[in-house]
Write a protein that holds these residues in place. Sequence first.
Motif, mmCIF file in Angstrom:
data_model
loop_
_atom_site.group_PDB
_atom_site.id
_atom_site.type_symbol
_atom_site.label_atom_id
_atom_site.label_comp_id
_atom_site.label_asym_id
_atom_site.label_seq_id
_atom_site.Cartn_x
_atom_site.Cartn_y
_atom_site.Cartn_z
ATOM 1 N N GLN A 4 5.882 8.175 -2.296
ATOM 2 C CA GLN A 4 6.477 8.393 -1.048
ATOM 3 C C GLN A 4 6.339 8.272 0.335
ATOM 4 O OE1 GLN A 4 9.602 9.878 -2.142
ATOM 5 N NE2 GLN A 4 10.154 9.874 -0.665
ATOM 6 N N ALA A 5 7.386 7.471 0.893
ATOM 7 C CA ALA A 5 6.736 7.495 2.901
ATOM 8 C C ALA A 5 7.852 8.336 3.543
ATOM 9 C CB ALA A 5 7.203 6.248 2.757
ATOM 10 N N SER A 6 7.068 8.986 4.599
ATOM 11 C CA SER A 6 8.388 10.034 4.978
ATOM 12 C C SER A 6 7.607 10.317 6.294
ATOM 13 C CB SER A 6 7.956 11.328 4.362
ATOM 14 O OG SER A 6 6.965 11.604 4.313
ATOM 15 N N GLY A 7 8.109 10.298 7.852
ATOM 16 C CA GLY A 7 7.932 11.336 8.576
ATOM 17 C C GLY A 7 8.849 10.109 9.656
ATOM 18 N N GLY A 8 10.034 9.623 9.764
ATOM 19 C CA GLY A 8 10.609 8.998 10.735
ATOM 20 C C GLY A 8 11.360 9.718 11.010
ATOM 21 N N GLY A 9 11.927 8.424 12.296
ATOM 22 C CA GLY A 9 13.022 9.900 12.740
ATOM 23 C C GLY A 9 13.413 8.858 14.106
ATOM 24 N N LEU A 10 14.360 9.238 14.885
ATOM 25 C CA LEU A 10 14.386 8.749 16.256
ATOM 26 C C LEU A 10 13.451 9.631 17.655
ATOM 27 C CD1 LEU A 10 16.323 7.339 18.605
ATOM 28 C CD2 LEU A 10 18.132 9.253 18.180
ATOM 29 N N VAL A 11 13.351 8.881 18.400
ATOM 30 C CA VAL A 11 11.762 9.043 18.801
ATOM 31 C C VAL A 11 11.691 7.885 20.145
ATOM 32 C CG1 VAL A 11 9.497 7.669 18.390
ATOM 33 C CG2 VAL A 11 9.235 9.370 19.405
ATOM 34 N N GLN A 12 12.264 9.193 21.502
ATOM 35 C CA GLN A 12 12.073 8.209 23.306
ATOM 36 C C GLN A 12 10.772 7.541 23.348
ATOM 37 O OE1 GLN A 12 13.019 11.213 25.745
ATOM 38 N NE2 GLN A 12 15.179 10.887 26.019
ATOM 39 N N ASN A 13 10.989 6.209 24.264
ATOM 40 C CA ASN A 13 9.663 5.545 24.410
ATOM 41 C C ASN A 13 8.898 6.413 24.787
ATOM 42 O OD1 ASN A 13 8.773 3.235 25.296
ATOM 43 N ND2 ASN A 13 9.466 2.866 27.255
ATOM 44 N N GLY A 14 7.774 5.782 24.175
ATOM 45 C CA GLY A 14 6.213 7.155 24.901
ATOM 46 C C GLY A 14 5.985 7.929 23.946
ATOM 47 N N ALA A 90 11.520 -0.196 13.954
ATOM 48 C CA ALA A 90 11.066 -0.787 12.055
ATOM 49 C C ALA A 90 11.389 0.092 10.942
ATOM 50 C CB ALA A 90 9.795 -1.842 12.292
ATOM 51 N N VAL A 91 11.653 0.089 10.843
ATOM 52 C CA VAL A 91 11.599 0.035 8.799
ATOM 53 C C VAL A 91 9.812 0.806 7.836
ATOM 54 C CG1 VAL A 91 12.196 0.943 6.275
ATOM 55 C CG2 VAL A 91 13.613 -0.270 8.157
ATOM 56 N N ILE A 97 -2.582 -0.670 -3.512
ATOM 57 C CA ILE A 97 -3.466 -1.948 -4.168
ATOM 58 C C ILE A 97 -4.979 -1.395 -4.772
ATOM 59 C CG2 ILE A 97 -3.901 -3.211 -2.363
ATOM 60 C CD1 ILE A 97 -2.482 -5.939 -3.544
ATOM 61 N N PHE A 98 -4.603 -2.098 -6.027
ATOM 62 C CA PHE A 98 -5.758 -1.575 -6.595
ATOM 63 C C PHE A 98 -6.223 -2.927 -7.893
ATOM 64 C CE2 PHE A 98 -10.710 -0.065 -7.761
ATOM 65 C CZ PHE A 98 -9.954 0.453 -8.921
ATOM 66 N N GLY A 99 -6.696 -3.558 -7.547
ATOM 67 C CA GLY A 99 -7.001 -4.406 -8.776
ATOM 68 C C GLY A 99 -5.228 -5.302 -9.286
ATOM 69 N N TYR A 100 -4.588 -5.205 -10.252
ATOM 70 C CA TYR A 100 -3.680 -5.651 -10.599
ATOM 71 C C TYR A 100 -2.614 -4.585 -10.388
ATOM 72 C CZ TYR A 100 -6.406 -8.912 -13.263
ATOM 73 O OH TYR A 100 -7.343 -9.901 -13.321
ATOM 74 N N SER A 101 -2.667 -3.240 -9.836
ATOM 75 C CA SER A 101 -1.925 -1.856 -9.601
ATOM 76 C C SER A 101 -1.491 -2.395 -8.356
ATOM 77 C CB SER A 101 -2.158 -0.836 -9.339
ATOM 78 O OG SER A 101 -2.656 -0.278 -11.135
ATOM 79 N N ASP A 102 -0.177 -2.243 -7.644
ATOM 80 C CA ASP A 102 -0.032 -2.675 -6.748
ATOM 81 C C ASP A 102 1.961 -1.575 -6.167
ATOM 82 O OD1 ASP A 102 1.594 -5.515 -5.190
ATOM 83 O OD2 ASP A 102 1.355 -3.537 -4.199
ATOM 84 N N TYR A 103 1.560 -0.525 -5.664
ATOM 85 C CA TYR A 103 2.626 0.466 -5.592
ATOM 86 C C TYR A 103 3.761 0.133 -3.789
ATOM 87 C CZ TYR A 103 0.478 2.018 -9.847
ATOM 88 O OH TYR A 103 0.632 1.788 -10.895
ATOM 89 N N TRP A 104 5.162 0.215 -4.173
ATOM 90 C CA TRP A 104 5.861 -0.240 -3.004
ATOM 91 C C TRP A 104 6.169 1.831 -2.400
ATOM 92 C CZ3 TRP A 104 4.652 -2.390 1.584
ATOM 93 C CH2 TRP A 104 3.997 -3.819 1.463
ATOM 94 N N GLY A 105 6.132 2.433 -1.187
ATOM 95 C CA GLY A 105 6.865 3.225 -0.879
ATOM 96 C C GLY A 105 8.509 2.462 -1.126
ATOM 97 N N GLN A 106 9.549 3.127 -0.164
ATOM 98 C CA GLN A 106 11.225 2.671 -0.252
ATOM 99 C C GLN A 106 11.278 3.207 1.512
ATOM 100 O OE1 GLN A 106 9.840 6.098 0.351
ATOM 101 N NE2 GLN A 106 11.466 7.618 1.208
ATOM 102 N N GLY A 107 10.401 3.419 2.577
ATOM 103 C CA GLY A 107 10.934 2.673 3.340
ATOM 104 C C GLY A 107 11.243 3.803 4.110
ATOM 105 N N THR A 108 10.951 4.274 5.547
ATOM 106 C CA THR A 108 11.273 5.110 6.639
ATOM 107 C C THR A 108 11.292 4.774 7.363
ATOM 108 O OG1 THR A 108 11.073 7.649 6.990
ATOM 109 C CG2 THR A 108 8.930 5.778 6.961
ATOM 110 N N LEU A 109 12.470 4.929 8.366
ATOM 111 C CA LEU A 109 12.855 4.453 9.600
ATOM 112 C C LEU A 109 12.213 5.289 11.051
ATOM 113 C CD1 LEU A 109 14.877 2.667 11.336
ATOM 114 C CD2 LEU A 109 16.929 3.710 10.646
ATOM 115 N N VAL A 110 12.140 4.499 11.603
ATOM 116 C CA VAL A 110 11.422 4.767 13.160
ATOM 117 C C VAL A 110 11.947 3.639 13.789
ATOM 118 C CG1 VAL A 110 9.266 4.879 14.237
ATOM 119 C CG2 VAL A 110 9.244 4.835 12.181
ATOM 120 N N THR A 111 13.167 4.766 14.625
ATOM 121 C CA THR A 111 13.565 4.376 16.344
ATOM 122 C C THR A 111 13.553 4.715 16.920
ATOM 123 O OG1 THR A 111 15.851 4.075 14.448
ATOM 124 C CG2 THR A 111 16.305 3.907 16.705
ATOM 125 N N VAL A 112 13.040 3.903 17.781
ATOM 126 C CA VAL A 112 12.631 4.344 19.716
ATOM 127 C C VAL A 112 13.340 3.094 20.250
ATOM 128 C CG1 VAL A 112 10.270 3.702 21.054
ATOM 129 C CG2 VAL A 112 9.951 4.007 18.539
#
Length: 114
Positions: A4-14, A90-91, A97-112
Amino acid sequence: VQLQASGGGLVQNGGSLRLSCAASGFTLNYYAVGWFRQAPGKEREGVSCIKNDFSTDYVDSVKGRFTISRDNEKNTAYLQMNNLKPEDTAVYYCNAIFGYSDYWGQGTLVTVSS
């Protein structure tokens, strides 16, 4: 089994954001964890990774601004992003990843904003 990916949001330059990548159903300790991002109209690119020995790597464009870390007790990895730029918009996805196990989170949007 979930990442589970989280923490994205809208932030100003810098500005700053901290992304989290929480694992459930498996132990993240053994896994290498990577953060990837995909901007509109562009291919997904690797941003940073941290191996199970805590060694790290970064794409040149984020060196000195982003810091990847992991807390094995919390089964979570993080990406601290400082001095964000509009081109970091970006999202963001985390991957474990470990051996043959490979998991992805759903993505979190970051807008600057400029």
